[in-house]
Design a protein around this motif. Structure first.
Motif, PDB file in Angstrom:
ATOM      1  N   MET A   1       0.584  19.989  -1.247  1.00  0.00           N
ATOM      2  CA  MET A   1       0.227  19.341   0.027  1.00  0.00           C
ATOM      3  C   MET A   1       1.469  18.658   0.617  1.00  0.00           C
ATOM      4  SD  MET A   1      -2.703  16.436   0.639  1.00  0.00           S
ATOM      5  CE  MET A   1      -4.061  17.326  -0.075  1.00  0.00           C
ATOM      6  N   ASP A   2       1.716  18.838   1.918  1.00  0.00           N
ATOM      7  CA  ASP A   2       2.931  18.222   2.473  1.00  0.00           C
ATOM      8  C   ASP A   2       2.705  16.733   2.768  1.00  0.00           C
ATOM      9  OD1 ASP A   2       1.700  17.932   4.940  1.00  0.00           O
ATOM     10  OD2 ASP A   2       2.385  19.888   5.652  1.00  0.00           O
ATOM     11  N   VAL A   3       3.834  16.042   3.030  1.00  0.00           N
ATOM     12  CA  VAL A   3       3.792  14.587   3.182  1.00  0.00           C
ATOM     13  C   VAL A   3       2.836  14.163   4.299  1.00  0.00           C
ATOM     14  CG1 VAL A   3       5.186  12.594   3.892  1.00  0.00           C
ATOM     15  CG2 VAL A   3       6.050  14.182   2.171  1.00  0.00           C
ATOM     16  N   GLU A   4       2.893  14.857   5.439  1.00  0.00           N
ATOM     17  CA  GLU A   4       2.046  14.428   6.565  1.00  0.00           C
ATOM     18  C   GLU A   4       0.556  14.623   6.248  1.00  0.00           C
ATOM     19  OE1 GLU A   4       3.032  12.515   9.115  1.00  0.00           O
ATOM     20  OE2 GLU A   4       4.990  12.623   8.147  1.00  0.00           O
ATOM     21  N   SER A   5       0.219  15.654   5.499  1.00  0.00           N
ATOM     22  CA  SER A   5      -1.199  15.846   5.135  1.00  0.00           C
ATOM     23  C   SER A   5      -1.646  14.747   4.182  1.00  0.00           C
ATOM     24  CB  SER A   5      -1.430  17.199   4.465  1.00  0.00           C
ATOM     25  OG  SER A   5      -0.860  18.216   5.220  1.00  0.00           O
ATOM     26  N   LYS A   6      -0.762  14.377   3.243  1.00  0.00           N
ATOM     27  CA  LYS A   6      -1.108  13.280   2.323  1.00  0.00           C
ATOM     28  C   LYS A   6      -1.317  11.986   3.112  1.00  0.00           C
ATOM     29  CE  LYS A   6       1.346  14.963  -1.718  1.00  0.00           C
ATOM     30  NZ  LYS A   6       2.445  14.791  -2.644  1.00  0.00           N
ATOM     31  N   LEU A   7      -0.385  11.758   4.031  1.00  0.00           N
ATOM     32  CA  LEU A   7      -0.448  10.545   4.844  1.00  0.00           C
ATOM     33  C   LEU A   7      -1.747  10.517   5.665  1.00  0.00           C
ATOM     34  CD1 LEU A   7       1.510   8.209   5.152  1.00  0.00           C
ATOM     35  CD2 LEU A   7       2.509   9.362   7.121  1.00  0.00           C
ATOM     36  N   ALA A   8      -2.119  11.660   6.203  1.00  0.00           N
ATOM     37  CA  ALA A   8      -3.334  11.720   7.025  1.00  0.00           C
ATOM     38  C   ALA A   8      -4.562  11.362   6.183  1.00  0.00           C
ATOM     39  CB  ALA A   8      -3.482  13.113   7.630  1.00  0.00           C
ATOM     40  N   LEU A   9      -4.589  11.855   4.937  1.00  0.00           N
ATOM     41  CA  LEU A   9      -5.721  11.529   4.047  1.00  0.00           C
ATOM     42  C   LEU A   9      -5.787  10.029   3.772  1.00  0.00           C
ATOM     43  CD1 LEU A   9      -5.715  14.153   1.146  1.00  0.00           C
ATOM     44  CD2 LEU A   9      -7.671  13.488   2.531  1.00  0.00           C
ATOM     45  N   ILE A  10      -4.604   9.443   3.521  1.00  0.00           N
ATOM     46  CA  ILE A  10      -4.576   8.018   3.164  1.00  0.00           C
ATOM     47  C   ILE A  10      -4.921   7.150   4.385  1.00  0.00           C
ATOM     48  CG2 ILE A  10      -3.139   6.154   2.201  1.00  0.00           C
ATOM     49  CD1 ILE A  10      -1.544   8.321   0.692  1.00  0.00           C
ATOM     50  N   LEU A  11      -4.532   7.636   5.564  1.00  0.00           N
ATOM     51  CA  LEU A  11      -4.732   6.845   6.790  1.00  0.00           C
ATOM     52  C   LEU A  11      -6.110   6.994   7.412  1.00  0.00           C
ATOM     53  CD1 LEU A  11      -1.346   7.351   8.669  1.00  0.00           C
ATOM     54  CD2 LEU A  11      -2.453   5.170   8.235  1.00  0.00           C
ATOM     55  N   ARG A  12      -6.853   8.024   7.008  1.00  0.00           N
ATOM     56  CA  ARG A  12      -8.093   8.285   7.740  1.00  0.00           C
ATOM     57  C   ARG A  12      -9.177   7.244   7.428  1.00  0.00           C
ATOM     58  NH1 ARG A  12     -11.025  13.599   5.016  1.00  0.00           N
ATOM     59  NH2 ARG A  12     -11.576  12.592   3.060  1.00  0.00           N
ATOM     60  N   TYR A  13     -10.201   7.211   8.241  1.00  0.00           N
ATOM     61  CA  TYR A  13     -11.334   6.315   8.042  1.00  0.00           C
ATOM     62  C   TYR A  13     -11.798   6.379   6.599  1.00  0.00           C
ATOM     63  CZ  TYR A  13     -15.974   4.349   8.446  1.00  0.00           C
ATOM     64  OH  TYR A  13     -17.087   3.583   8.262  1.00  0.00           O
ATOM     65  N   PRO A  14     -12.098   5.266   5.917  1.00  0.00           N
ATOM     66  CA  PRO A  14     -12.232   3.903   6.436  1.00  0.00           C
ATOM     67  C   PRO A  14     -10.972   3.025   6.372  1.00  0.00           C
ATOM     68  CG  PRO A  14     -13.109   4.008   4.215  1.00  0.00           C
ATOM     69  CD  PRO A  14     -12.628   5.395   4.539  1.00  0.00           C
ATOM     70  N   THR A  15      -9.777   3.628   6.329  1.00  0.00           N
ATOM     71  CA  THR A  15      -8.566   2.795   6.330  1.00  0.00           C
ATOM     72  C   THR A  15      -8.471   2.012   7.635  1.00  0.00           C
ATOM     73  OG1 THR A  15      -7.367   4.319   4.903  1.00  0.00           O
ATOM     74  CG2 THR A  15      -6.025   2.876   6.280  1.00  0.00           C
ATOM     75  N   GLU A  16      -8.137   0.722   7.511  1.00  0.00           N
ATOM     76  CA  GLU A  16      -7.946  -0.081   8.724  1.00  0.00           C
ATOM     77  C   GLU A  16      -6.467  -0.320   8.978  1.00  0.00           C
ATOM     78  OE1 GLU A  16     -10.719  -3.090   9.488  1.00  0.00           O
ATOM     79  OE2 GLU A  16      -9.390  -4.238  10.785  1.00  0.00           O
ATOM     80  N   GLU A  17      -5.690  -0.555   7.916  1.00  0.00           N
ATOM     81  CA  GLU A  17      -4.246  -0.740   8.123  1.00  0.00           C
ATOM     82  C   GLU A  17      -3.478  -0.446   6.842  1.00  0.00           C
ATOM     83  OE1 GLU A  17      -2.827  -4.718   8.941  1.00  0.00           O
ATOM     84  OE2 GLU A  17      -3.592  -5.458   7.044  1.00  0.00           O
TER      85      GLU A  17
END
Ligand SMILES: Nc1ncnc2c1ncn2[C@@H]1O[C@H](COP(=O)(O)OP(=O)(O)OP(=O)(O)O)[C@@H](O)[C@H]1O
Ligand SMILES: N[C@@H](Cc1ccc(O)cc1)C(=O)O
Length: 372
Positions: A1-17
Motif C-alpha cells: 500500500m502506498d503512503v497516500e493510501s495509508k494516510l487516507a485510511l488513518i485520516l478518514r472518519y472517525p478521525t478528527e485531527e
C-alpha cells in the motif's frame, strides 16, 4: 500500500485531527514500522463510543501496517477510583471482559484481533527501572501549570483541594506513550491535552527516547470524534463541553453497550436526543455514520420509510443523509428506526458472543459496582 493510501485510511472518519499530518506523512515515507497505542480505563461495560468508534480506527491502522496496542490502564482506573477503587477487580476485569470484548469488536469491524497487542499497565511497569526513571524525568520537565492545564474542566475548578492523584495522572499517561514506544498515541479528542504534554517533553526526556532512524521525533497524536451521550439535551457550546457530554461507560443512561439486545437498542435510540434538522452533535446521526458509512458502500443504504411519508430513501454517503436531514427531508423517527436497525446488524456478532461463550463474563460484570 502506498503512503497516500495509508494516510487516507488513518485520516478518514472517525478521525478528527492528527498532530501533525505532515509529521505522519514523513514517518510513513521513511517506511519505519510504526507503533500505535490507545489506553482505556477499566470502569464498566464497553459502549459504542469506546468500543466501535475507537476500535474502528485501530482496524484502519492495522490495515495501514501500523502495529496497534491497547493499554488496559489499571493503575489509572484505580487512581480515579473506578470500580470502587478495587485494584484486584480492576485487573481481573481488564484481562477478561475488556480483552475479550475488544477482540470481538475488532473482528466484527473486519480487523485481526490477534494483530493488536493488549498490555496491562501494571505489567508494563513491573520490574521496570527504566519506566520509573522515565516518569521522574517527565515530572522534571513539566510545570504544575502545564499539568493543571491538561486536566478536565472539573479538575481545573477544584483549585488547591484537588486530589494529588489527579495531578499524578497526566505524567503517568505521558510516560505510557514513551514506555510503549507509541509513535502514534491515539484517543478521543478529549485526550488531546495529555498528548500535547507528551509532545512538549518528547525532545527533553532521556529515558525511552522516541527515535526513528536515529532521529528524535515527537509522537504524532491521533484523535477521533467523540460520540455524544444519547441523553444530552442541548448542543454543547464548545469542544471542551462535548468532552463532558460524551457517551460514557460510567453513566449507563448515556450509552448503548456493545452487548445490548435489539430491544434495548431500539428503546435507547428511540429516546435519544435528535432534534429535527439538527446535524451537529446529533448522537443518532453519528451512530448511523459509524454503523453504515465507515467503508465506501458497494450498494446504497436504504432508509425504510412508510409509503404515506414518501417511501424508502437511498443514500450512497453519509453526507447525502446529513444534507437530507438538515433540509427536513428525513423525519427524526425514520432516522432513529434506520439507525437502530443498522446498529443491531453491526453488533450482531458481538451480541452472539455474549449470548454464548461470553455470557459468564457479562454476568460477572453485572455484579460489579460501577463508580465514576
Ligand atoms: N463517547 C465516546 N466516543 C468516542 N470515544 C470515546 C467515547 N468515550 C470514551 N472514548 C475514548 O475511549 C478512550 C477511553 O476513555 P474512557 O476509558 O475514559 O471512557 P469513558 O466511557 O469516558 O469512561 P468513564 O466513564 O469511565 O470515564 C479515550 O480515548 C476516549 O476518548
Ligand atoms: N486518560 C484516558 C485513559 C488512559 C489512561 C492511560 C493512558 O496511557 C491512556 C489513556 C481516559 O480518560 O479514559
Amino acid at each position: 500500500m502506498d503512503v497516500e493510501s495509508k494516510l487516507a485510511l488513518i485520516l478518514r472518519y472517525p478521525t478528527e485531527e492528527i498532530l501533525t499530518v505532515e509529521e505522519l506523512r514523513e514517518l510513513l515515507q521513511v517506511g519505519y514500522r510504526l507503533n500505535h497505542y490507545i489506553g482505556f480505563e477499566i470502569s464498566g461495560f464497553i459502549h459504542i463510543g469506546t468500543g466501535i468508534v475507537s476500535m474502528s480506527k485501530v482496524v484502519d491502522l492495522q490495515k495501514a501496517g501500523v502495529r496497534t496496542q491497547v493499554l488496559l490502564a489499571d493503575i489509572h482506573s484505580w487512581l480515579n477510583n473506578k470500580l470502587g477503587g478495587d485494584l484486584e477487580t480492576i485487573r481481573r476485569v481488564a484481562v477478561t471482559y475488556y480483552v475479550e470484548t475488544f477482540k470481538k469488536i475488532i473482528e466484527a469491524l473486519g480487523g485481526d484481533p490477534d494483530a493488536t497487542r493488549f498490555v496491562l499497565g501494571s505489567d508494563l511497569y513491573h520490574h521496570n527501572d527504566e519506566y520509573w526513571l522515565l516518569l521522574m524525568d517527565i515530572t522534571r520537565n513539566l510545570t504544575l501549570s502545564q499539568v493543571r492545564h491538561s486536566l478536565t474542566i472539573l479538575g481545573r475548578k477544584m483549585g488547591e483541594s484537588i486530589p494529588l492523584a489527579y495531578l499524578v495522572y497526566p505524567p503517568l499517561q505521558v510516560a505510557d506513550v514513551f514506555a510503549l514506544s507509541a509513535h502514534i498515541p491515539h484517543g478521543g479528542i478529549d485526550q488531546r491535552r495529555a498528548h500535547i504534554l507528551a509532545r512538549q517533553v518528547a525532545d527533553k526526556i532521556r529515558f525511552y527516547p522516541m527515535e526513528v532512524n536515529g532521529r528524535r521525533i515527537k509522537p504524532v497524536a491521533l484523535h477521533h470524534r467523540l460520540l455524544p451521550a444519547l441523553n444530552i439535551s442541548t448542543k454543547p457550546s464548545s469542544k471542551e463541553e462535548l468532552s463532558e457530554m460524551k457517551m460514557s461507560k460510567s453513566i449507563p443512561q448515556s450509552a448503548i453497550f456493545v452487548h445490548d439486545t435489539p430491544e434495548d437498542i431500539r428503546q435507547k435510540v428511540a429516546r435519544a436526543y435528535c432534534p429535527p434538522r439538527e446535524v451537529e452533535y446529533n448522537p443518532v446521526l453519528e451512530l448511523l455514520r459509524i454503523s453504515v458509512f465507515r467503508e465506501e458502500r458497494k450498494e446504497p443504504f436504504v432508509l425504510r420509510r412508510p409509503q404515506q411519508y414518501g417511501g424508502d430513501i437511498e443514500a450512497w454517503s453519509y453526507e447525502e443523509v446529513e444534507a437530507m436531514y438538515r433540509e427536513g427531508k428525513i423525519h427524526p423517527a425514520d432516522l432513529k428506526n434506520a439507525t437502530a436497525e443498522a446498529l443491531i446488524t453491526l453488533l450482531e456478532p458481538v451480541r452472539r458472543y455474549f449470548q454464548g461463550p461470553g455470557a459468564k463474563l457479562l454476568e460477572e460484570m453485572k455484579n460489579i459496582t460501577i463508580t465514576r
